[in-house]
Design a protein around this motif. Structure first.
Motif, mmCIF file in Angstrom:
data_model
loop_
_atom_site.group_PDB
_atom_site.id
_atom_site.type_symbol
_atom_site.label_atom_id
_atom_site.label_comp_id
_atom_site.label_asym_id
_atom_site.label_seq_id
_atom_site.Cartn_x
_atom_site.Cartn_y
_atom_site.Cartn_z
ATOM 1 N N THR A 1 -29.053 -48.994 36.502
ATOM 2 C CA THR A 1 -27.673 -48.728 36.919
ATOM 3 C C THR A 1 -26.638 -49.655 36.282
ATOM 4 O OG1 THR A 1 -27.972 -50.168 38.847
ATOM 5 C CG2 THR A 1 -28.430 -47.809 39.145
ATOM 6 N N PHE A 2 -27.079 -50.571 35.424
ATOM 7 C CA PHE A 2 -26.130 -51.501 34.805
ATOM 8 C C PHE A 2 -26.703 -52.054 33.511
ATOM 9 C CE2 PHE A 2 -28.828 -53.997 37.589
ATOM 10 C CZ PHE A 2 -29.142 -55.122 36.840
ATOM 11 N N GLN A 3 -25.801 -52.590 32.682
ATOM 12 C CA GLN A 3 -26.193 -53.250 31.442
ATOM 13 C C GLN A 3 -25.695 -54.689 31.453
ATOM 14 O OE1 GLN A 3 -24.527 -50.745 28.317
ATOM 15 N NE2 GLN A 3 -26.539 -49.805 27.959
ATOM 16 N N LEU A 4 -26.473 -55.572 30.822
ATOM 17 C CA LEU A 4 -26.079 -56.960 30.645
ATOM 18 C C LEU A 4 -26.042 -57.250 29.149
ATOM 19 C CD1 LEU A 4 -28.403 -58.609 33.340
ATOM 20 C CD2 LEU A 4 -25.946 -58.175 33.542
ATOM 21 N N GLU A 5 -25.016 -57.983 28.739
ATOM 22 C CA GLU A 5 -24.870 -58.247 27.308
ATOM 23 C C GLU A 5 -24.205 -59.598 27.103
ATOM 24 O OE1 GLU A 5 -22.439 -56.197 23.650
ATOM 25 O OE2 GLU A 5 -23.636 -54.883 24.959
ATOM 26 N N GLY A 6 -24.711 -60.359 26.164
ATOM 27 C CA GLY A 6 -24.124 -61.657 25.868
ATOM 28 C C GLY A 6 -25.036 -62.480 24.991
ATOM 29 N N GLU A 7 -24.899 -63.787 25.107
ATOM 30 C CA GLU A 7 -25.654 -64.698 24.256
ATOM 31 C C GLU A 7 -26.074 -65.928 25.050
ATOM 32 O OE1 GLU A 7 -24.644 -65.591 19.875
ATOM 33 O OE2 GLU A 7 -23.965 -67.401 20.930
ATOM 34 N N ALA A 8 -27.340 -66.308 24.904
ATOM 35 C CA ALA A 8 -27.836 -67.538 25.515
ATOM 36 C C ALA A 8 -27.644 -68.695 24.545
ATOM 37 C CB ALA A 8 -29.308 -67.393 25.873
ATOM 38 N N ASP A 9 -27.383 -69.873 25.095
ATOM 39 C CA ASP A 9 -27.197 -71.039 24.221
ATOM 40 C C ASP A 9 -28.457 -71.333 23.420
ATOM 41 O OD1 ASP A 9 -24.527 -71.648 25.000
ATOM 42 O OD2 ASP A 9 -25.283 -72.495 26.856
ATOM 43 N N GLY A 10 -29.613 -71.147 24.045
ATOM 44 C CA GLY A 10 -30.861 -71.420 23.341
ATOM 45 C C GLY A 10 -32.030 -70.754 24.007
ATOM 46 N N ALA A 11 -33.184 -70.810 23.330
ATOM 47 C CA ALA A 11 -34.386 -70.197 23.877
ATOM 48 C C ALA A 11 -35.603 -70.702 23.132
ATOM 49 C CB ALA A 11 -34.313 -68.673 23.764
ATOM 50 N N LEU A 12 -36.745 -70.571 23.782
ATOM 51 C CA LEU A 12 -38.033 -70.690 23.116
ATOM 52 C C LEU A 12 -38.585 -69.279 23.055
ATOM 53 C CD1 LEU A 12 -39.481 -73.882 24.826
ATOM 54 C CD2 LEU A 12 -38.939 -73.629 22.396
ATOM 55 N N ALA A 13 -38.814 -68.782 21.848
ATOM 56 C CA ALA A 13 -39.198 -67.383 21.676
ATOM 57 C C ALA A 13 -40.030 -67.210 20.419
ATOM 58 C CB ALA A 13 -37.951 -66.508 21.592
ATOM 59 N N PRO A 14 -40.876 -66.179 20.383
ATOM 60 C CA PRO A 14 -41.653 -65.898 19.178
ATOM 61 C C PRO A 14 -40.735 -65.518 18.019
ATOM 62 C CG PRO A 14 -42.501 -64.678 21.072
ATOM 63 C CD PRO A 14 -41.184 -65.243 21.470
ATOM 64 N N ALA A 15 -41.202 -65.801 16.821
ATOM 65 C CA ALA A 15 -40.445 -65.445 15.621
ATOM 66 C C ALA A 15 -41.114 -64.277 14.918
ATOM 67 C CB ALA A 15 -40.361 -66.640 14.679
ATOM 68 N N ALA A 16 -40.300 -63.364 14.404
ATOM 69 C CA ALA A 16 -40.782 -62.251 13.594
ATOM 70 C C ALA A 16 -39.722 -61.947 12.557
ATOM 71 C CB ALA A 16 -41.071 -61.023 14.456
ATOM 72 N N ALA A 17 -40.104 -62.035 11.289
ATOM 73 C CA ALA A 17 -39.173 -61.793 10.184
ATOM 74 C C ALA A 17 -37.942 -62.688 10.281
ATOM 75 C CB ALA A 17 -38.754 -60.321 10.140
ATOM 76 N N GLY A 18 -38.154 -63.913 10.759
ATOM 77 C CA GLY A 18 -37.065 -64.879 10.821
ATOM 78 C C GLY A 18 -36.095 -64.693 11.954
ATOM 79 N N LYS A 19 -36.450 -63.835 12.931
ATOM 80 C CA LYS A 19 -35.558 -63.582 14.060
ATOM 81 C C LYS A 19 -36.303 -63.782 15.373
ATOM 82 C CE LYS A 19 -32.652 -60.224 11.632
ATOM 83 N NZ LYS A 19 -32.101 -58.836 11.645
ATOM 84 N N PRO A 20 -35.579 -64.208 16.438
ATOM 85 C CA PRO A 20 -36.241 -64.382 17.738
ATOM 86 C C PRO A 20 -36.581 -63.041 18.370
ATOM 87 C CG PRO A 20 -33.879 -64.744 17.950
ATOM 88 C CD PRO A 20 -34.161 -64.576 16.485
ATOM 89 N N GLN A 21 -37.741 -62.992 19.013
ATOM 90 C CA GLN A 21 -38.167 -61.809 19.743
ATOM 91 C C GLN A 21 -37.983 -62.057 21.239
ATOM 92 O OE1 GLN A 21 -38.939 -59.051 17.721
ATOM 93 N NE2 GLN A 21 -38.112 -60.571 16.307
ATOM 94 N N GLN A 22 -38.799 -61.433 22.076
ATOM 95 C CA GLN A 22 -38.648 -61.579 23.521
ATOM 96 C C GLN A 22 -38.804 -63.042 23.926
ATOM 97 O OE1 GLN A 22 -40.802 -59.491 22.081
ATOM 98 N NE2 GLN A 22 -40.098 -57.436 22.561
ATOM 99 N N PRO A 23 -37.798 -63.615 24.583
ATOM 100 C CA PRO A 23 -37.822 -65.058 24.896
ATOM 101 C C PRO A 23 -38.716 -65.411 26.080
ATOM 102 C CG PRO A 23 -35.793 -64.066 25.688
ATOM 103 C CD PRO A 23 -36.526 -62.988 24.957
ATOM 104 N N TYR A 24 -39.360 -66.572 26.000
ATOM 105 C CA TYR A 24 -40.163 -67.105 27.098
ATOM 106 C C TYR A 24 -39.333 -67.999 28.009
ATOM 107 C CZ TYR A 24 -44.113 -65.755 24.097
ATOM 108 O OH TYR A 24 -45.005 -65.061 23.322
ATOM 109 N N LEU A 25 -38.396 -68.712 27.404
ATOM 110 C CA LEU A 25 -37.546 -69.651 28.152
ATOM 111 C C LEU A 25 -36.119 -69.515 27.670
ATOM 112 C CD1 LEU A 25 -37.329 -72.405 29.973
ATOM 113 C CD2 LEU A 25 -37.203 -73.477 27.721
#
Length: 230
Positions: free
Chosen positions: A97-121
């Protein structure tokens, strides 16, 4: 369907979107995440970082400088295999029923092709000033977005199967100057009209005196997720 900016979320809006349950007191799970010893090299890097920070006036340091000197270096120490530390991580989630959009200051996340994927933290650095938003509320929104991304990623990785688990675990933390507070979140009923978001907090860790504890927790979160996905 309305889209909500993560940077402008209020507690009233968040509670209208999800059922928010905040655990009373401090969970002891964080102390249990400090069991693994750090390597001599990691301890040496931490000692050097603390020695530098003690010589700086962190109170008047601007946010970008504080992030670069105090926060990001500890995230880098938690990197393991393909999991990396990232800054400026875009987040976009589409709940029922809703969308969220924005940017996190940082994360620990897997890398794929030089880009972050689904974040763990997810890491949120508290903004300063009288008009700054509540760091907890914004972190909640970022964790909700990250949990949806993780759930969607798991769904897409098994297209032939119907997802049986309508729940996601997600970790986050917010920093105020050199102090860190960790948050553990569970999102239940992701596909329902009003998911339930349960959060529990750690105590406050001061980086000048407890950087080792912070790194141990960060590494434990990454190790937990790597074990799960393996």
């Amino acid at each position: 369907m309305e889209t909500y900016s993560l940077s402008q979320l209020s507690e009233e809006t968040l509670r209208a979107l999800v059922t928010l349950r905040i655990q009373v007191g401090v969970s002891d799970k964080w102390e249990h995440m400090q069991q693994d010893a750090l390597t001599p090299a990691e301890c040496a890097q931490i000692d050097y970082l603390k020695s530098i920070l003690r010589e700086r006036d962190l109170v008047v340091m601007n946010e970008a400088t504080l992030w670069a000197r105090a926060i990001y270096p500890l995230l880098v120490l938690a990197e393991q295999t393909y999991v990396q530390a990232w800054a400026g991580v875009p987040l976009k989630a589409t709940y029922s029923t809703f969308q969220l959009e924005g940017e996190a200051d940082g994360a620990l996340a897997p890398a794929a092709a030089g880009k972050p994927q689904q974040p763990y933290l997810i890491v949120h650095e508290a903004k300063r000033g009288v008009h700054s938003s509540d760091p907890q509320i914004q972190l909640y929104g970022e964790m909700l977005a990250a949990a949806w991304l993780n759930w969607k990623g798991e769904t897409n990785s098994q297209p032939s199967k119907t997802p049986s688990i309508d729940s996601q675990e997600i970790f986050g933390c917010y920093t105020v100057s050199e102090s860190w507070t960790f948050v553990h979140g569970t999102v239940d009923g992701i596909e329902t009209e009003k998911p339930t978001f349960t959060v529990e907090f750690s105590r406050v860790y001061n980086e000048l005196f407890e950087a080792e504890c912070i790194v141990q927790i960060l590494k434990a979160i990454v190790a937990k997720q790597l074990e799960y996905h393996s």
